[in-house]
Scaffold this motif. Structure first.
Motif, PDB file in Angstrom:
ATOM      1  N   PHE A   1      18.852  -3.826 -17.430  1.00 19.51           N
ATOM      2  CA  PHE A   1      17.844  -2.858 -17.003  1.00 19.51           C
ATOM      3  C   PHE A   1      17.566  -3.088 -15.517  1.00 19.51           C
ATOM      4  CE2 PHE A   1      15.301  -6.521 -18.257  1.00 19.51           C
ATOM      5  CZ  PHE A   1      14.301  -6.589 -17.296  1.00 19.51           C
ATOM      6  N   THR A   2      17.163  -2.014 -14.846  1.00 17.04           N
ATOM      7  CA  THR A   2      16.912  -2.064 -13.411  1.00 17.04           C
ATOM      8  C   THR A   2      15.480  -1.617 -13.123  1.00 17.04           C
ATOM      9  OG1 THR A   2      19.229  -1.591 -12.891  1.00 17.04           O
ATOM     10  CG2 THR A   2      17.620  -1.190 -11.148  1.00 17.04           C
ATOM     11  N   LEU A   3      14.791  -2.402 -12.310  1.00 16.64           N
ATOM     12  CA  LEU A   3      13.468  -2.035 -11.825  1.00 16.64           C
ATOM     13  C   LEU A   3      13.634  -1.360 -10.476  1.00 16.64           C
ATOM     14  CD1 LEU A   3      11.564  -5.355 -12.628  1.00 16.64           C
ATOM     15  CD2 LEU A   3      11.465  -3.227 -13.933  1.00 16.64           C
ATOM     16  N   GLU A   4      13.079  -0.159 -10.342  1.00 15.19           N
ATOM     17  CA  GLU A   4      13.192   0.597  -9.092  1.00 15.19           C
ATOM     18  C   GLU A   4      11.794   0.757  -8.476  1.00 15.19           C
ATOM     19  OE1 GLU A   4      17.011   3.413 -10.342  1.00 15.19           O
ATOM     20  OE2 GLU A   4      14.985   4.255 -10.375  1.00 15.19           O
ATOM     21  N   PHE A   5      11.640   0.275  -7.251  1.00 14.99           N
ATOM     22  CA  PHE A   5      10.370   0.331  -6.533  1.00 14.99           C
ATOM     23  C   PHE A   5      10.480   1.417  -5.455  1.00 14.99           C
ATOM     24  CE2 PHE A   5      10.640  -3.726  -8.490  1.00 14.99           C
ATOM     25  CZ  PHE A   5       9.357  -4.225  -8.660  1.00 14.99           C
ATOM     26  N   TYR A   6       9.679   2.476  -5.594  1.00 19.71           N
ATOM     27  CA  TYR A   6       9.748   3.618  -4.683  1.00 19.71           C
ATOM     28  C   TYR A   6       8.645   3.506  -3.618  1.00 19.71           C
ATOM     29  CZ  TYR A   6      13.030   5.882  -7.855  1.00 19.71           C
ATOM     30  OH  TYR A   6      14.141   6.177  -8.616  1.00 19.71           O
ATOM     31  N   PHE A   7       9.054   3.596  -2.359  1.00 19.28           N
ATOM     32  CA  PHE A   7       8.123   3.474  -1.239  1.00 19.28           C
ATOM     33  C   PHE A   7       8.118   4.776  -0.422  1.00 19.28           C
ATOM     34  CE2 PHE A   7       8.905  -0.901  -2.301  1.00 19.28           C
ATOM     35  CZ  PHE A   7       7.730  -1.566  -1.987  1.00 19.28           C
ATOM     36  N   GLU A   8       6.936   5.117   0.069  1.00 22.18           N
ATOM     37  CA  GLU A   8       6.852   6.218   1.032  1.00 22.18           C
ATOM     38  C   GLU A   8       7.287   5.694   2.402  1.00 22.18           C
ATOM     39  OE1 GLU A   8       2.818   7.500   1.314  1.00 22.18           O
ATOM     40  OE2 GLU A   8       2.053   5.527   1.883  1.00 22.18           O
ATOM     41  N   PRO A   9       7.610   6.576   3.337  1.00 23.40           N
ATOM     42  CA  PRO A   9       8.005   6.117   4.679  1.00 23.40           C
ATOM     43  C   PRO A   9       6.941   5.204   5.273  1.00 23.40           C
ATOM     44  CG  PRO A   9       8.445   8.461   4.434  1.00 23.40           C
ATOM     45  CD  PRO A   9       7.704   8.046   3.200  1.00 23.40           C
TER      46      PRO A   9
ATOM     47  N   LYS B   1       0.838  -1.207   0.000  1.00 28.40           N
ATOM     48  CA  LYS B   1       0.000   0.000   0.000  1.00 28.40           C
ATOM     49  C   LYS B   1       0.866   1.248   0.000  1.00 28.40           C
ATOM     50  CE  LYS B   1      -4.064  -1.990   2.294  1.00 28.40           C
ATOM     51  NZ  LYS B   1      -4.936  -1.965   3.496  1.00 28.40           N
ATOM     52  N   HIS B   2       2.121   1.115   0.434  1.00 29.37           N
ATOM     53  CA  HIS B   2       3.047   2.256   0.492  1.00 29.37           C
ATOM     54  C   HIS B   2       3.892   2.379  -0.777  1.00 29.37           C
ATOM     55  CE1 HIS B   2       2.131   2.943   4.738  1.00 29.37           C
ATOM     56  NE2 HIS B   2       2.233   1.638   4.920  1.00 29.37           N
ATOM     57  N   LEU B   3       3.698   1.492  -1.752  1.00 24.63           N
ATOM     58  CA  LEU B   3       4.443   1.565  -3.016  1.00 24.63           C
ATOM     59  C   LEU B   3       3.887   2.712  -3.851  1.00 24.63           C
ATOM     60  CD1 LEU B   3       6.510   0.426  -5.025  1.00 24.63           C
ATOM     61  CD2 LEU B   3       4.753  -1.190  -5.801  1.00 24.63           C
ATOM     62  N   GLN B   4       4.747   3.668  -4.201  1.00 27.93           N
ATOM     63  CA  GLN B   4       4.300   4.870  -4.897  1.00 27.93           C
ATOM     64  C   GLN B   4       4.623   4.874  -6.381  1.00 27.93           C
ATOM     65  OE1 GLN B   4       6.204   7.890  -2.333  1.00 27.93           O
ATOM     66  NE2 GLN B   4       4.141   8.480  -1.690  1.00 27.93           N
ATOM     67  N   ASP B   5       5.650   4.130  -6.781  1.00 23.74           N
ATOM     68  CA  ASP B   5       6.032   4.164  -8.196  1.00 23.74           C
ATOM     69  C   ASP B   5       6.979   3.014  -8.513  1.00 23.74           C
ATOM     70  OD1 ASP B   5       6.032   5.092 -10.776  1.00 23.74           O
ATOM     71  OD2 ASP B   5       7.511   6.679 -10.438  1.00 23.74           O
ATOM     72  N   ILE B   6       6.981   2.611  -9.781  1.00 22.34           N
ATOM     73  CA  ILE B   6       7.962   1.648 -10.297  1.00 22.34           C
ATOM     74  C   ILE B   6       8.561   2.265 -11.551  1.00 22.34           C
ATOM     75  CG2 ILE B   6       8.410  -0.687 -11.126  1.00 22.34           C
ATOM     76  CD1 ILE B   6       5.904  -1.617  -9.730  1.00 22.34           C
ATOM     77  N   LYS B   7       9.880   2.326 -11.609  1.00 16.80           N
ATOM     78  CA  LYS B   7      10.565   2.893 -12.769  1.00 16.80           C
ATOM     79  C   LYS B   7      11.486   1.848 -13.393  1.00 16.80           C
ATOM     80  CE  LYS B   7      10.619   7.680 -11.059  1.00 16.80           C
ATOM     81  NZ  LYS B   7      11.476   8.850 -10.735  1.00 16.80           N
ATOM     82  N   VAL B   8      11.739   2.019 -14.682  1.00 20.26           N
ATOM     83  CA  VAL B   8      12.687   1.163 -15.397  1.00 20.26           C
ATOM     84  C   VAL B   8      13.868   2.024 -15.811  1.00 20.26           C
ATOM     85  CG1 VAL B   8      13.070  -0.353 -17.379  1.00 20.26           C
ATOM     86  CG2 VAL B   8      10.823  -0.299 -16.268  1.00 20.26           C
ATOM     87  N   LYS B   9      15.067   1.612 -15.426  1.00 19.96           N
ATOM     88  CA  LYS B   9      16.288   2.317 -15.814  1.00 19.96           C
ATOM     89  C   LYS B   9      17.140   1.382 -16.676  1.00 19.96           C
ATOM     90  CE  LYS B   9      15.753   6.299 -13.719  1.00 19.96           C
ATOM     91  NZ  LYS B   9      16.545   6.680 -12.535  1.00 19.96           N
TER      92      LYS B   9
END
Length: 398
Positions: free
Chosen positions: A217-225, A199-207
């Motif tokens: 390629f790298t998958l980046e999972f961005y979480f809020e505190p 529920k705290h996952l805010q975004d997924i990016k591909v680099k």
């Protein structure tokens, strides 16, 4: 004269008997064929027999027919020349995919501002304008006048409910969790204890890897505190190769993932969902006393995704680890190629409906074929529906 008549009658009787025997033989043959068909159907319903048959057929795939061995030596030389040309084709194809990767990197930079804005809307750091929120439905989806009035009434009721609420929801709550739950490939990885975290996952990016660097390629999972770990970003990197294998150049079929690396998760105390504590009772052999031992063991969790099996330098993996990596590679590709670019359509379910439509077409064809088979069986005079409704015991046990 009477003797002549008797003789002719005898010949006729004998001819009639021959006809009868022939008919009986034909009927007997039909009965044998019918039993053979029924036996074949029963055998083909047995999974063990099907598996053995498939294994046998797989063993035949790619097996030499003997044709090449029969060719004259001078022709074999020319075939070898064609194979050398094919190797060069594979090398050119590898270069083609390298340039495709460069194009992916270029266009990823063009997509990213749109994905960043998507992220801002999801996490409520940007509120879209009325113009941005206006969605023009297709002509086929336009509502009737009565339908429009009904929708307006519902919207009014919803607005009144919102006014009564103490706080309006911010952004789009549980956006990525909903995406995961809507996709079978990802929902199969989710456990109940994972959901409060996602529920705290805010975004997924591909680099993508930088120019001149090995393809990856790298998958980046961005979480809020959150209350579970201190990481702001969890990463998973997939290393790829786009070159034919020298030992088997003809197996080349585009870039392939060669390995992946996750990242450590800094779990807060008592919040690590990838581990669980179990208690076991142990009895002392001599004294007969019983004690309770607490052990920590691995636990099923989506977050095991960030701790994949390591690939040894020699490339040899145990069967279980190889299966885990194969599934991991599939998930990585799917996140990169489908989920991240089309996240909103998986959130709404529209992308899933498109995927289902493809399967439905195949299913309809299969249903038609089954219908034809059923019709053939019903027209068969030896068809017994009771036998079909009660397959052999070995089929039921499977």
């Amino acid at each position: 004269m009477a003797d002549m008549d008797n003789k002719e009658q005898a010949e006729l009787d004998q001819a009639d008997m021959e006809d009868v025997e022939e008919v009986e033989e034909e009927e007997a043959g039909e009965d044998v064929n019918s039993k053979a068909r029924q036996l074949t159907v029963q055998m083909m319903q047995n999974p063990q027999i099907l598996a053995a048959l498939q294994e046998r057929l797989d063993g035949l795939v790619g097996s030499p027919s003997g044709y090449m061995e029969s060719l004259p030596k001078v022709v074999k030389r020319r075939v070898n020349a064609l194979k050398n040309l094919q190797v060069k084709c594979a090398q050119i194809e590898a270069k083609f995919y390298e340039e495709v990767h460069e194009l992916e990197r270029k266009y990823a930079a063009l997509y990213q501002p749109l994905f960043d804005k998507r992220s801002d809307i999801v996490k409520a750091t940007y509120e879209p304008t009325d113009e941005e929120c206006e969605w023009k439905a297709d002509e086929e989806e336009e509502l009737t006048v009565s339908g429009q009035e009904e929708m307006k009434e519902k919207a009014k009721v919803e607005e009144e409910k919102k006014d009564e609420e103490k706080e309006d929801p911010k952004g789009i709550p549980e956006f990525w969790l909903t995406v995961f739950k809507n996709v079978d490939l990802l929902s199969d990885m989710l456990q109940e204890h994972d959901e409060p975290i996602l529920k705290h996952l805010q975004d997924i990016k591909v680099k993508f890897s930088d120019p001149g660097q090995p393809m990856s390629f790298t998958l980046e999972f961005y979480f809020e505190p959150n209350d579970f770990f201190t990481n702001e970003v969890l990463t998973k990197t997939y290393k790829m190769r786009s070159e034919p294998d020298e030992s088997d150049p003809f197996s080349f079929d585009g870039p392939e993932i060669m390995g992946c690396t996750g990242c450590p998760i800094d779990w807060k105390k008592g919040k690590n969902v990838t581990l669980k504590t179990i208690k076991k009772k142990q009895k002392h052999k001599g004294r007969g006393t019983v004690r309770t031992v607490t052990k920590t063991v691995p636990n099923d969790s989506f977050f095991n995704f960030f701790a994949p099996p390591e690939v040894p330098e020699n490339g040899d993996l145990e069967e279980d680890a190889e299966a885990v990596l194969a599934a991991d590679f599939e998930i990585g590709h799917f996140l990169r190629e489908r989920i991240v670019p089309r996240a909103v359509l998986y959130f709404t379910g529209e992308a899933i409906e498109d995927d289902d439509d493809d399967y439905d077409e195949e299913g309809e064809e299969a249903d038609d074929e089954e219908g034809e088979e059923e019709a053939d069986e019903e027209n068969d005079p030896d068809y017994d529906p009771k036998k079909e409704a009660n397959p052999p015991a070995e089929c039921k046990q499977q």
